[in-house]
Design a protein around this motif. Sequence first.
Motif, PDB file in Angstrom:
ATOM      1  N   LEU A  79      79.947  47.132   4.133  1.00  0.00           N
ATOM      2  CA  LEU A  79      81.159  46.569   3.538  1.00  0.00           C
ATOM      3  C   LEU A  79      81.821  47.636   2.678  1.00  0.00           C
ATOM      4  O   LEU A  79      81.156  48.262   1.837  1.00  0.00           O
TER       5      LEU A  79
ATOM      6  N   GLN B 222      85.780  48.708   0.682  1.00  0.00           N
ATOM      7  CA  GLN B 222      87.126  48.272   0.306  1.00  0.00           C
ATOM      8  C   GLN B 222      88.179  49.037   1.095  1.00  0.00           C
ATOM      9  O   GLN B 222      87.926  50.162   1.549  1.00  0.00           O
TER      10      GLN B 222
ATOM     11  N   PRO C 138      91.698  46.922   6.743  1.00  0.00           N
ATOM     12  CA  PRO C 138      91.055  45.663   7.168  1.00  0.00           C
ATOM     13  C   PRO C 138      90.995  45.511   8.686  1.00  0.00           C
ATOM     14  O   PRO C 138      90.024  44.956   9.212  1.00  0.00           O
TER      15      PRO C 138
ATOM     16  N   THR D  68      87.884  46.428  10.749  1.00  0.00           N
ATOM     17  CA  THR D  68      86.708  45.561  10.749  1.00  0.00           C
ATOM     18  C   THR D  68      86.296  45.212  12.165  1.00  0.00           C
ATOM     19  O   THR D  68      87.104  44.708  12.952  1.00  0.00           O
TER      20      THR D  68
ATOM     21  N   THR E  57      82.822  46.210   7.857  1.00  0.00           N
ATOM     22  CA  THR E  57      83.729  45.214   7.281  1.00  0.00           C
ATOM     23  C   THR E  57      84.556  45.879   6.193  1.00  0.00           C
ATOM     24  O   THR E  57      83.995  46.453   5.252  1.00  0.00           O
TER      25      THR E  57
ATOM     26  N   SER F 181      87.179  45.043   3.413  1.00  0.00           N
ATOM     27  CA  SER F 181      87.722  43.897   2.691  1.00  0.00           C
ATOM     28  C   SER F 181      87.643  44.149   1.195  1.00  0.00           C
ATOM     29  O   SER F 181      86.738  44.814   0.704  1.00  0.00           O
ATOM     30  N   SER F 182      88.619  43.591   0.497  1.00  0.00           N
ATOM     31  CA  SER F 182      88.598  43.686  -0.958  1.00  0.00           C
ATOM     32  C   SER F 182      87.922  42.463  -1.568  1.00  0.00           C
ATOM     33  O   SER F 182      87.794  42.363  -2.784  1.00  0.00           O
TER      34      SER F 182
END
Length: 122
Positions: A11, A13, A90, A93, A119, A121-122
Amino acid sequence: QVQLVESGGGLVQPGGSLRLSCVASGIPFSIYVMGWHRQAPGKQRELVAAIPSVTSGGIINYVDSVKGRFTVSRDNAKNTVYLQMNSLKPEDTAVYYCNAHTYHSGNRRDYWGQGTQVTVSS
C-alpha cells in the motif's frame, strides 16, 4: 520446476514509489523476455513493461500510461527482473504479475508468477 516469485507490492500513497522484484528459477533466465503485467478488478490483464533477452534483441517497451514513471530492468546474474514505479497513481492499483517468455521451435512458451498486490490510496 519453473518458479517466478514476485515481491515488493504493498500500500502506498499517491505520488509514492514502490519497487517490484521477480526472481526466476528453473529457466535459463538470460534468454527469456521478461515482462510485468497487471490486472485491476474488472479489467483485462495488460502488459505494463517488457525487457528483451540477451538473444532476442529489441527494445524495452512500456504501456503509454506508465511511460516516464516506471522503469523495468533486469539483472541476469541474479535471475531477477525489477519494476521501479514512481509517481504512483490510484489507477495503478492492480495485481502485478511477472512473466517470462521465449520461443522454442516456433512456439511461444510462457511462465507466470503468482502476482503481488499494489494498492495506491490515500
